[in-house]
Design a protein around this motif. Structure first.
Motif, PDB file in Angstrom:
ATOM      1  N   PRO A 118      -2.940  -4.901   4.552  1.00 30.82           N
ATOM      2  CA  PRO A 118      -4.304  -4.506   4.199  1.00 30.82           C
ATOM      3  C   PRO A 118      -4.826  -3.312   4.999  1.00 30.82           C
ATOM      4  O   PRO A 118      -5.676  -3.466   5.876  1.00 30.82           O
ATOM      5  N   VAL A 159     -11.396  -6.730  -1.551  1.00 31.11           N
ATOM      6  CA  VAL A 159     -10.155  -7.140  -2.201  1.00 31.11           C
ATOM      7  C   VAL A 159     -10.469  -8.416  -2.982  1.00 31.11           C
ATOM      8  O   VAL A 159     -10.914  -9.404  -2.411  1.00 31.11           O
ATOM      9  N   THR A 217      -2.277   2.119   2.437  1.00 29.35           N
ATOM     10  CA  THR A 217      -1.558   1.279   1.477  1.00 29.35           C
ATOM     11  C   THR A 217      -2.372   1.094   0.204  1.00 29.35           C
ATOM     12  O   THR A 217      -1.828   1.103  -0.917  1.00 29.35           O
ATOM     13  N   LEU A 218      -3.698   0.938   0.353  1.00 29.38           N
ATOM     14  CA  LEU A 218      -4.578   0.844  -0.822  1.00 29.38           C
ATOM     15  C   LEU A 218      -4.435   2.079  -1.698  1.00 29.38           C
ATOM     16  O   LEU A 218      -4.304   1.985  -2.936  1.00 29.38           O
ATOM     17  N   SER A 220      -6.475  -8.329   7.681  1.00 28.04           N
ATOM     18  CA  SER A 220      -7.585  -8.248   6.718  1.00 28.04           C
ATOM     19  C   SER A 220      -8.875  -8.727   7.384  1.00 28.04           C
ATOM     20  O   SER A 220      -8.872  -9.337   8.453  1.00 28.04           O
ATOM     21  N   ALA A 266      -0.938   2.196  -3.348  1.00 25.73           N
ATOM     22  CA  ALA A 266      -0.842   1.190  -4.412  1.00 25.73           C
ATOM     23  C   ALA A 266      -1.668   1.626  -5.627  1.00 25.73           C
ATOM     24  O   ALA A 266      -1.283   1.372  -6.779  1.00 25.73           O
ATOM     25  N   ARG A 282       1.125  -5.826  -2.733  1.00 29.91           N
ATOM     26  CA  ARG A 282       1.398  -4.841  -1.674  1.00 29.91           C
ATOM     27  C   ARG A 282       0.246  -4.768  -0.673  1.00 29.91           C
ATOM     28  O   ARG A 282       0.460  -4.711   0.538  1.00 29.91           O
ATOM     29  N   LEU A 283      -0.997  -4.749  -1.194  1.00 31.16           N
ATOM     30  CA  LEU A 283      -2.149  -4.609  -0.296  1.00 31.16           C
ATOM     31  C   LEU A 283      -2.344  -5.872   0.542  1.00 31.16           C
ATOM     32  O   LEU A 283      -2.720  -5.791   1.718  1.00 31.16           O
ATOM     33  N   VAL A 341     -10.493  -4.968   3.321  1.00 30.11           N
ATOM     34  CA  VAL A 341      -9.752  -4.109   4.248  1.00 30.11           C
ATOM     35  C   VAL A 341     -10.766  -3.592   5.262  1.00 30.11           C
ATOM     36  O   VAL A 341     -11.729  -2.921   4.876  1.00 30.11           O
TER      37      VAL A 341
END
Lengths: 289, 289
Positions: B210, B153, B214-215, A121, B218, B205-206, B168
């Motif tokens: 990250p 995020v 995946t974002l 991140s 999700a 999950r993220l 991210v």
């Protein structure tokens, strides 16, 4: 053989004033203070040959010449990517108070994460670069400021999750002239009691009135009280003030920076840029969409 | 009569998933979640005739037509500047999941602070805009995300000093198509238990991974589990996936957004922009230096 590449830009950061806050944990160590991030900064390109072993070290260049920056090597090692090739290009002079080492470390973290798909991140990457910079003793607050952009105010020292930031909302042209290097390590290695007191005073003033003119005034008071002013910089600040402008010394460098056309108006031939609004960021050089 | 003016740009923000966290204190209220900020956004111009009384209300326009946004009026009142004229121009549709009201509120705070030299810090201005937006029930997390830029995020809900953000690290082209409005107030006013659980799952999950894909994944799971998917959006997401792309629904709007050329490749005629790297910022329109 396939190759992954990524590029990051990180703004330069001139510190206006600061107080050092050392700690054993490099994520907790840092500085309070404030400064200005600049659209002149450091571009870092990372590329990694797929399948290259981790026991070899990749090439390291600075403005096209072989050369490495300690904090960059530490970032690459921490990310398990010492074999990646890293090319640093800088708009701003090294060792003159612009946070080049912090910018290179943060740029390397962002670009290596993207090139090698490490899945970290933003906060993690800033933490890694901050720890590398603190560990090398080359800076305490540049990385977190450069990550934010604008005119960052470091309310509490340390990496994301530990430190705390605010900002002075402003956009402006900035100018600077550099007369040479000043060693961060030498100043931070000495007695810093007077410097700390002056830095805390300056931060209190700026928190009470978060405006650019107050930042510049607090910076001048800090340089004087902390006894860091060098003659060429003092002369340039006075010349800018005589011409009706606003200038201060970049910590830690033999560098004067001014808002607007302050240095031009005073007869200097400065570099000119702007306050950077964005902070550190990946740059898309391949039109990949 | 002299007049002070300032302009701010605030990126649009499409929320990918969220969980609402109401609280009596609007600085503590907010949402967890994640989204994407866009270079398409809202420009706010504030001008104030010197000496205008505070008992009159200034003009309010949206894209040149008379019109006001509740959160903007509340920001101006909080800053003691109800008499200022505020012109909002938006690249993005209203009520369709882009956070226009939050962007307008934050832009008004930044521009009013500059035009009227109010001397507030960035965190203060974000806090004022966040509280106004929450107070009007038009959003919970857009303002803090729009202040940061990139792919924010929201780890903990609330204004600066209360909430906590990460990001991210990514740059990409983005596309979007809007099929109409969806009422934020109606969704947030109903039973939000399933929505909250789905939002927390998506955030877990993220945080564990990250990355942009995946974002998006999700976000699709969230829309489905929270039962918010509308037919036109579901159809577009499926079409983009069939064409090899990655798309999701913007919360809360009848809007689909995609990375890269996902919607174009699927035969739609989308708006195109990029992830915004900078977040909310003052814009220099006068060449004042």
């Amino acid at each position: 053989m396939s190759s992954q590449r990524a590029t990051a830009f990180v703004p330069g950061h001139v510190t206006a004033f600061f107080s050092p806050h050392p700690a054993d944990d490099p994520a907790v160590a840092g500085s309070r203070g404030a400064g200005v991030t600049l659209t002149d900064g450091v571009t870092v390109r990372v590329s990694a040959a797929a399948g290259a072993g981790n026991d070899e070290t990749g090439s390291r260049t600075i403005d096209g010449e072989a050369g490495s920056i300690g904090a960059v090597d530490d970032v690459l090692a921490e990310m398990g990517a010492p074999a990646a090739d890293v090319a640093v290009e800088t708009d701003i002079p090294i060792g003159a108070g612009f946070g080049v080492s912090g910018a290179a470390a943060l740029g390397a973290a962002l670009a290596a994460n993207d090139a090698l798909d490490r899945g970290r991140s933003e906060n993690d990457l800033v933490r890694i670069a901050h720890a590398a910079e603190v560990g090398r003793g080359t800076g305490l607050g540049d990385v977190v400021a450069q990550a934010r952009g604008g005119v960052p105010v470091r309310l509490e020292p340390g990496a994301p999750g530990v430190g705390e930031l605010d900002g002075v909302p402003a956009t402006a042209r900035a100018e600077y002239v550099t007369f040479g290097e000043l060693s961060t390590e030498a100043v931070l290695g000495g007695d810093t009691a007077a410097l700390s007191a002056a830095g805390e005073d300056a931060l209190d003033r700026l928190r009470a009135d978060p405006r650019l003119p107050t930042l510049m005034d607090a910076a001048r008071a800090f340089a004087s009280e902390a006894d860091l002013l060098v003659p060429e910089v003092a002369e340039a600040i006075a010349a800018v003030e005589s011409a009706g402008g606003d200038a201060a010394m970049a910590m830690l460098g033999r560098t004067v920076f001014a808002l607007g056309t302050g240095l031009s108006d005073a007869g200097y031939d400065p570099e000119a840029c702007r306050i950077d609004a964005a902070g550190a960021r990946l740059v898309d050089e391949r039109g990949r969409e």
